[in-house]
Design a protein around this motif. Structure first.
Motif, PDB file in Angstrom:
ATOM      1  N   GLY A  95     138.001  77.722   6.764  1.00  0.00           N
ATOM      2  CA  GLY A  95     137.977  78.624   5.627  1.00  0.00           C
ATOM      3  C   GLY A  95     137.332  78.086   4.376  1.00  0.00           C
ATOM      4  O   GLY A  95     137.334  78.758   3.344  1.00  0.00           O
ATOM      5  N   PHE A  96     136.736  76.884   4.445  1.00  0.00           N
ATOM      6  CA  PHE A  96     136.076  76.337   3.266  1.00  0.00           C
ATOM      7  C   PHE A  96     134.709  76.997   3.059  1.00  0.00           C
ATOM      8  O   PHE A  96     134.017  77.329   4.023  1.00  0.00           O
ATOM      9  CB  PHE A  96     135.879  74.828   3.403  1.00  0.00           C
ATOM     10  CG  PHE A  96     137.149  74.036   3.263  1.00  0.00           C
ATOM     11  CD1 PHE A  96     137.683  73.772   2.016  1.00  0.00           C
ATOM     12  CD2 PHE A  96     137.823  73.565   4.384  1.00  0.00           C
ATOM     13  CE1 PHE A  96     138.856  73.050   1.882  1.00  0.00           C
ATOM     14  CE2 PHE A  96     138.986  72.848   4.264  1.00  0.00           C
ATOM     15  CZ  PHE A  96     139.513  72.589   3.013  1.00  0.00           C
ATOM     16  N   GLU A  97     134.352  77.162   1.820  1.00  0.00           N
ATOM     17  CA  GLU A  97     133.024  77.656   1.497  1.00  0.00           C
ATOM     18  C   GLU A  97     132.046  76.499   1.646  1.00  0.00           C
ATOM     19  O   GLU A  97     132.323  75.380   1.203  1.00  0.00           O
ATOM     20  CB  GLU A  97     133.004  78.193   0.063  1.00  0.00           C
ATOM     21  CG  GLU A  97     131.814  79.082  -0.238  1.00  0.00           C
ATOM     22  CD  GLU A  97     131.956  79.828  -1.551  1.00  0.00           C
ATOM     23  OE1 GLU A  97     130.928  80.295  -2.062  1.00  0.00           O
ATOM     24  OE2 GLU A  97     133.096  79.925  -2.053  1.00  0.00           O
ATOM     25  N   MET A  98     130.906  76.765   2.270  1.00  0.00           N
ATOM     26  CA  MET A  98     129.987  75.687   2.617  1.00  0.00           C
ATOM     27  C   MET A  98     128.683  75.791   1.824  1.00  0.00           C
ATOM     28  O   MET A  98     128.221  76.885   1.495  1.00  0.00           O
ATOM     29  CB  MET A  98     129.656  75.711   4.113  1.00  0.00           C
ATOM     30  CG  MET A  98     130.874  75.649   5.035  1.00  0.00           C
ATOM     31  SD  MET A  98     131.869  74.155   4.823  1.00  0.00           S
ATOM     32  CE  MET A  98     130.688  72.900   5.347  1.00  0.00           C
ATOM     33  N   ARG A  99     128.086  74.626   1.539  1.00  0.00           N
ATOM     34  CA  ARG A  99     126.752  74.530   0.959  1.00  0.00           C
ATOM     35  C   ARG A  99     125.962  73.496   1.754  1.00  0.00           C
ATOM     36  O   ARG A  99     126.443  72.392   1.996  1.00  0.00           O
ATOM     37  CB  ARG A  99     126.809  74.089  -0.512  1.00  0.00           C
ATOM     38  CG  ARG A  99     127.576  75.010  -1.441  1.00  0.00           C
ATOM     39  CD  ARG A  99     126.803  76.299  -1.708  1.00  0.00           C
ATOM     40  NE  ARG A  99     127.460  77.106  -2.722  1.00  0.00           N
ATOM     41  CZ  ARG A  99     128.349  78.040  -2.453  1.00  0.00           C
ATOM     42  NH1 ARG A  99     128.692  78.298  -1.202  1.00  0.00           N
ATOM     43  NH2 ARG A  99     128.903  78.743  -3.435  1.00  0.00           N
ATOM     44  N   SER A 100     124.760  73.852   2.157  1.00  0.00           N
ATOM     45  CA  SER A 100     123.891  72.877   2.816  1.00  0.00           C
ATOM     46  C   SER A 100     122.897  72.348   1.789  1.00  0.00           C
ATOM     47  O   SER A 100     122.266  73.117   1.062  1.00  0.00           O
ATOM     48  CB  SER A 100     123.161  73.513   4.000  1.00  0.00           C
ATOM     49  OG  SER A 100     122.375  74.608   3.589  1.00  0.00           O
ATOM     50  N   ILE A 101     122.771  71.016   1.728  1.00  0.00           N
ATOM     51  CA  ILE A 101     121.932  70.344   0.737  1.00  0.00           C
ATOM     52  C   ILE A 101     120.788  69.637   1.460  1.00  0.00           C
ATOM     53  O   ILE A 101     121.014  68.870   2.400  1.00  0.00           O
ATOM     54  CB  ILE A 101     122.743  69.304  -0.069  1.00  0.00           C
ATOM     55  CG1 ILE A 101     124.041  69.928  -0.612  1.00  0.00           C
ATOM     56  CG2 ILE A 101     121.904  68.713  -1.192  1.00  0.00           C
ATOM     57  CD1 ILE A 101     123.849  71.056  -1.586  1.00  0.00           C
ATOM     58  N   SER A 102     119.571  69.892   1.033  1.00  0.00           N
ATOM     59  CA  SER A 102     118.428  69.254   1.681  1.00  0.00           C
ATOM     60  C   SER A 102     118.374  67.775   1.326  1.00  0.00           C
ATOM     61  O   SER A 102     119.044  67.308   0.403  1.00  0.00           O
ATOM     62  CB  SER A 102     117.126  69.953   1.286  1.00  0.00           C
ATOM     63  OG  SER A 102     116.987  70.013  -0.115  1.00  0.00           O
TER      64      SER A 102
END
Length: 480
Positions: free
Chosen positions: A218-225
């Motif tokens: 349930g965590f909100e995710m961010r992908s970082i280049s």
């Protein structure tokens, strides 16, 4: 009692307990094992297959939960009378025959997980296991401390201090059955799902198992280049994340080692807000081939901002399923409040075996042996790749047990995989480790501008040196 001739594939991505479960289920459905027959005890089957007892227990628990098997106290596991189940669905082989599907047959596999053939320390493990059971008291078969047994946590703390520069006390360590379990436990400690305001940032490409674990919780995710140093700090700052999952000692899958400057930038980012943390996954730091091992990021943390994860899966064997987490002091009140309700997930017997394996020097000797084996394979791979300079360049070769190939002759990742498959060789594309935009909730800015690299991963741990030579010669020919 039915004797089970199960052949396990330690190189497969399918967990060992699922392989055991799948085999027994199919034998029951095909009536090779009949209703009422007794299955081997979990102790006997684990000894026969050379896997941990917990692995067999997981397989049996799944069979019981699906109704294929029943557990009768003091007697064992017995196959259920389930006539109607025998007609449910077709076997995998029947489906293939019906559809005419061609299943690739691989003569060689450059698997990115697994250990070297004969890499498991059988003799030492058998000796310690026998001694532990011979000297066992009733206390050994109790539930145990939810954090892990004190003796093992002490041994881990000593090892981490000397080998990885990690500063911790035994009471900061939590032992669990694999990293997935520890991430689930961490999510409970931090607050998960709707009760959490945490946003997790992960490098892209990344270790997808961890990404999906966080996402499913349930965590909100961010992908970082990434750039050549690892996770880009500017993008991390703009993401709104307050948890950053990184692999500084050997990023998977790109294979880079994060330089000191970027590490300090990450620590500075975490220190600027009270509830920001770095989750350091130090999954295969034992294997490095150039220069001295770089100490763990946690060793430079003076603010209590790094949550450290380690595992015995790469160093000993994936089936061991014992990992550990070092929590900073500031998180212990939350662990006491939210994490103590979780029971121990690793048997006290297995923990005692690992403790003695570490305390009595077996682990150090085993690591030295495996470093020598993997260094020999690494050097052989690099020698083979020197003759392929017109085909590809290499990266990620300074640590771990896999390398990345970037094609310079116009070959695409997809075409390279297809040509290798036709030649009976399994290789792995970088594409599968990228987070797709549809999976990431951050759809703005840099996320839209990212361009995926194309590359092929070659793992060499599970192959013999002769297999490496033979397979690389074929790849050189089919990729030319």
């Amino acid at each position: 009692m039915n004797e089970l001739t199960i052949s396990l594939d330690n190189h497969s991505k399918v967990p060992l307990y699922e392989q055991i479960y799948g085999y027994i289920r199919e034998e029951i459905r095909k009536r090779e094992i009949l209703p009422g027959e007794r299955l081997p005890s979990s102790r006997a089957l684990s000894a026969y297959l050379s896997v941990s007892r917990s692995t067999v227990d997981l397989a049996y628990e799944q069979l019981v939960s699906e109704g294929y098997v029943e557990s009768i106290p003091c007697r064992g596991y017995f196959v259920c009378e389930i006539e109607e189940l025998y007609q449910l669905g077709e076997t995998r082989e029947e489906k293939k025959k019906k559809t005419g599907e061609e299943v690739p047959k691989y003569q060689y596999s450059f698997a990115v997980s697994g250990i070297a053939p004969d890499g498991f320390p059988h003799n030492a493990w058998k000796k310690i296991s026998r001694d532990v059971l011979l000297d066992a008291s009733d206390d050994l078969f109790g539930l145990g401390d939810s954090r892990g047994e004190e003796g093992l946590r002490e041994a881990i703390a000593v090892y981490l201090h000397h080998a990885r520069g990690v500063n911790c006390r035994p009471d900061q360590i939590v032992v669990g059955a694999g990293n997935d379990y520890l991430l689930m436990l961490l999510s409970a400690v931090l607050g998960e799902g709707n009760n959490s305001s945490h946003i997790v940032a992960m490098e892209n490409p990344t270790y997808m198992s961890a990404y999906r674990c966080f996402s499913s919780l349930g965590f909100e995710m961010r992908s970082i280049s990434m750039d050549d140093s690892g996770m880009q700090i500017g993008e991390l700052k703009e993401s709104g994340a307050d948890l950053a999952y990184v692999m500084p000692s050997h990023q998977f899958p790109m294979g880079m080692v994060m330089p000191m400057k970027r590490r300090m930038q990450l620590l500075s980012w975490a220190a600027k807000k009270e509830n920001r943390y770095l989750i350091e996954d130090d999954y295969d730091s034992e294997f490095r081939y150039k220069g001295r091992p770089i100490p763990a990021l946690q060793g430079y943390d003076t603010m209590g901002k790094v949550i450290y994860l380690g595992t015995f899966s790469r160093a000993i064997a994936p089936s061991i399923r014992i990992s550990y987490m070092v929590l900073p002091d500031r998180l212990w009140p939350l662990f006491e409040q939210r994490g103590r309700s979780f029971s121990a997930t690793v048997s006290k017997t297995d923990q005692k075996i690992i403790e003695i394996f570490m305390r009595e020097g077996y682990f150090e000797r085993h690591l030295n042996r495996m470093r020598a084996i993997y260094k020999g394979k690494h050097d052989l791979m690099m020698k083979c790749l020197k003759g392929m300079s017109r085909i590809c360049t290499v990266s990620g070769e300074n640590a771990g047990v896999h390398v990345l190939l970037h094609f310079v002759n116009g070959l695409s990742e997809k075409e390279a995989i297809q040509r290798a498959r036709k030649a009976g060789i399994r290789v792995y594309g970088l594409e599968q480790y990228y987070v797709e935009q549809s999976e990431d909730r951050d759809m703005s800015g840099a996320d839209r501008r990212r361009k995926k690299q194309e590359a092929v991963l070659l793992g060499y741990a599970t192959m013999t040196e002769n297999q490496i030579l033979e397979a690389m010669e074929i790849l050189k020919r089919v990729w030319n």
